[in-house]
Design a protein around this motif. Structure first.
Motif: not given
Length: 663
Positions: A37-39, A43-44, A48-58, A80-81
């Protein structure tokens, strides 16, 4: 009772454990749902910078056995680039299940976008063979085969373009499928259809900058430079201005890549139309904003090659290959330039016949080795076997001289990516040390060189050879190129001349100029002599006036130097007759203003490439400068590709492994 108690106890323990496990799974599932939900919320907002950080950690936290979760995270990255995160997830999936075709196809697409063509081709080919592929995977495989072969072996790529075109046409109407149809049409030679489809896409999607840029790219590849430039002119002129591309809703990283691509396309159109000065200005602006961008480095390497600035070309190729290690085109070009202009050992030997029966047999050995990142080390060693007549010595005597003189130099030179270079030099003339340095600055219109030296060996006069002459000077040179065919070079210097143990026996001011104009190529000239034949008209001006002399005990100058005032006019011809044979010829006359006399001058140099590494040269010329002399000599040059420090420390990656370096 005990037995019953034990059974109930075991039941209770098992129930508790099962319930605890269920709670754990539910808690983990709940955490994943919150992350999802956070991602989606990020995305909305297009954060994209935060998405990259979240995905990397996850992705790092996710077990390699949970391929379903990894595939979902990879999909988030694709949407999400966040290609680096997506690639990391797909690599983990393939590590446990190499047969996951979706992971294989998507990772191949990501590698294709990063120009890592060799591992991308391996993955996409496997996917296309096993599944038949789709319009995207087939198009990308066609592009890789086309690019790796520089378009020379289109047959290998054609079936993939045809399949991509058929499948995209079958889907019909979608932006992505129509886009690939248009590009495939260009590749298959259906250019009118491709142009019409691109024009239609531009009308339907006026805010899609990628359609505009790729349309321009397709036109440029088809050598329709003016039309490509016209398409690019629809975009803002000053791309570096804040908010210039705001309406296209690009994230910052995407925007940087788009700006670089558009600028490089504009530069390519300028270069194709021989608007070199405008191209040079755009290059420098691009470098100021994106100094480490590898795409810009690739383009700059091609640009400097067009001006025979091989060292700047090499510096840019090195930078590009830090990112595009798998690009075979770049590797081949780097090896070619290294072989022809990189490291070498050269020997020139010849006989010099001067005034009054003077003779010199000269052996001149030079070498240069490339180190790393544009740094090179070079050396020169010269032996002069001299037999000179009527040499005026500093004590006033005039004597004949026979002897051997030796001089050596070692230098370090740094070549920068913008075409500038800096050099420091150490000289030695049989125990007499000297130092020198220079800096060459390239700008929009030409280049400027500031050079200076203390006790540089100077052998242009018989007295300088006999008494170990040296020269200390500071010189400023400016080269201008007002048009592609006209080059004007001017220089001025302050000079001090000395002999062994005496550094300042006389000093002077010098001026010089060279104007060279390349004559237009005539149709008959091309037909008879080939496309590489060039004629040029040249005028060289030399002026030096001496304003101080140190006298000996007899009151006579210790150094016998005369003022110079010369005009030289000559016609030069160069041609590459075959890939192995080239020549340089010149002929004209020199007018001596002081002596009020004119004398003929000429030059001949023939070069033959015996092997790709060994070049033979023969030279003969008649020159009038400080002295008048005839020279005839022979040379051998051995060029080699060195293993530099960069080759040893370069990181090697296994096929399929993804690099996170920014394109």
């Amino acid at each position: 009772m005990n037995s019953l108690f034990k059974r109930y106890s075991l039941f209770i323990i098992a129930t508790v454990l099962l319930f605890a496990q269920t709670l754990s799974v539910s808690a983990e599932s709940l955490r994943e749902r919150k992350i999802d939900i956070y991602i989606q919320a990020l995305s909305q907002k297009k954060d994209y910078e935060k998405i990259r950080k979240v995905l990397s950690t996850e992705i790092e936290k996710t077990s390699e056995n949970d391929s379903q979760r990894l595939m979902k995270l990879a999909q988030y990255g694709m949407e999400n680039n966040a290609p680096d995160a997506a690639a990391e997830a797909y690599n983990k999936v393939l590590a446990i299940n190499s047969g996951n075709m979706t992971a294989k196809r998507n990772l191949g697409t990501l590698l294709f976008a990063k120009r890592r063509y060799t591992p991308a081709l391996e993955l996409l080919n496997d996917y296309n063979v096993r599944t038949g592929g789709d319009y995207i995977s087939n198009f990308e495989q066609g592009e890789i085969l086309y690019t790796l072969n520089r378009g020379k072996q289109k047959n290998a790529a054609t079936p993939y373009y045809q399949k991509a075109l058929e499948e995209a046409q079958f889907l019909g109407g979608g932006k992505d499928s129509e886009f690939i149809r248009a590009k495939s049409m260009f590749r298959l030679g259906q250019k009118e259809e491709g142009r019409a489809l691109f024009a239609e896409l531009e009308k339907r999607y006026p805010d899609d900058i990628f359609i505009t840029t790729d349309y321009a790219g397709a036109l440029y590849e088809d050598k329709m430079y003016d039309e490509a430039a016209a398409i690019l002119a629809k975009l803002p002129e000053d791309l570096y201005e804040t908010g210039a591309l705001k309406k296209y809703n690009l994230d910052p990283e995407q925007e940087d890549d788009v700006i670089v691509y558009i600028t490089l396309m504009r530069i390519a159109c300028k270069v194709a139309n021989k608007e070199y000065f405008a191209a040079d200005k755009m290059f420098r602006e691009l470098q100021a904003h994106y100094p480490d961008n590898p795409s810009a480095a690739v383009a700059r390497s091609t640009y400097y090659a067009s001006f025979s600035n091989w060292r700047a070309q090499l510096a840019n190729l090195d930078k590009a290959l830090e990112y595009y290690k798998e690009d075979t085109d770049l590797q081949e070009e780097q090896q070619r330039v290294l072989r022809e202009h990189g490291s070498f050992v050269e020997n020139q030997s010849g006989l010099k016949l001067g005034d009054s029966g003077n003779r010199e047999f000269i052996i001149d050995t030079r070498s240069e080795v490339r180190l790393i990142d544009g740094l090179r080390i070079g050396s020169a060693y010269t032996i002069d076997f001299a037999k000179l007549s009527d040499v005026p010595f500093r004590d006033g005597d005039v004597e004949n001289y026979t002897g051997i003189r030796k001089k050596a130099e070692v230098y370090l030179q740094q070549d920068f990516m913008n075409g500038d270079s800096a050099r420091v030099t150490y000289y030695d003339q049989e125990g007499i040390p000297g130092v020198g340095g220079s800096y060459k600055l390239l700008d929009y219109w030409g280049d400027t060189t500031l050079e200076g030296a203390f006790r540089s060996p100077y052998w242009d006069l018989p007295q300088a050879i006999a008494e170990k002459g040296s020269k200390s000077y500071i010189e400023l040179e400016r080269a201008l190129k007002p048009t592609e065919d006209l080059t004007i070079t001017g220089k001025g210097s302050l000079n001090s001349y000395g002999l062994e143990h005496d550094d300042d026996l006389t000093h002077s001011m010098g001026l010089g100029a060279l104007t060279s104009y390349n004559l237009p190529q005539l149709a008959m000239q091309k037909r008879l002599l080939g496309d590489e034949a060039r004629f040029s008209l040249n005028h060289e001006y030399t002026y030096e006036t001496f304003n101080y002399y140190k006298d000996n005990s007899e009151g006579e100058p210790m150094y016998n130097m005369n003022d110079l005032h010369l005009h030289s006019f000559y016609l030069a011809f160069t041609n590459q007759f075959t890939p192995s044979f080239r020549t340089y010829l010149s002929g004209g006359c020199t007018y001596d203003v002081i002596a009020n006399t004119g004398r003929p001058i000429y030059g001949v140099t023939l070069s033959y490439l015996l092997t790709p590494e060994i070049e033979l040269t023969a030279t003969a010329n008649h020159v009038i400068s400080t002295t008048r002399y005839f020279y005839a000599g022979f040379g051998v040059k051995y060029s080699f590709t060195p293993y530099t420090l960069a080759d040893f420390i370069q990181t090697r990656r296994a096929p399929g492994e993804y690099t996170s370096s920014k394109p």
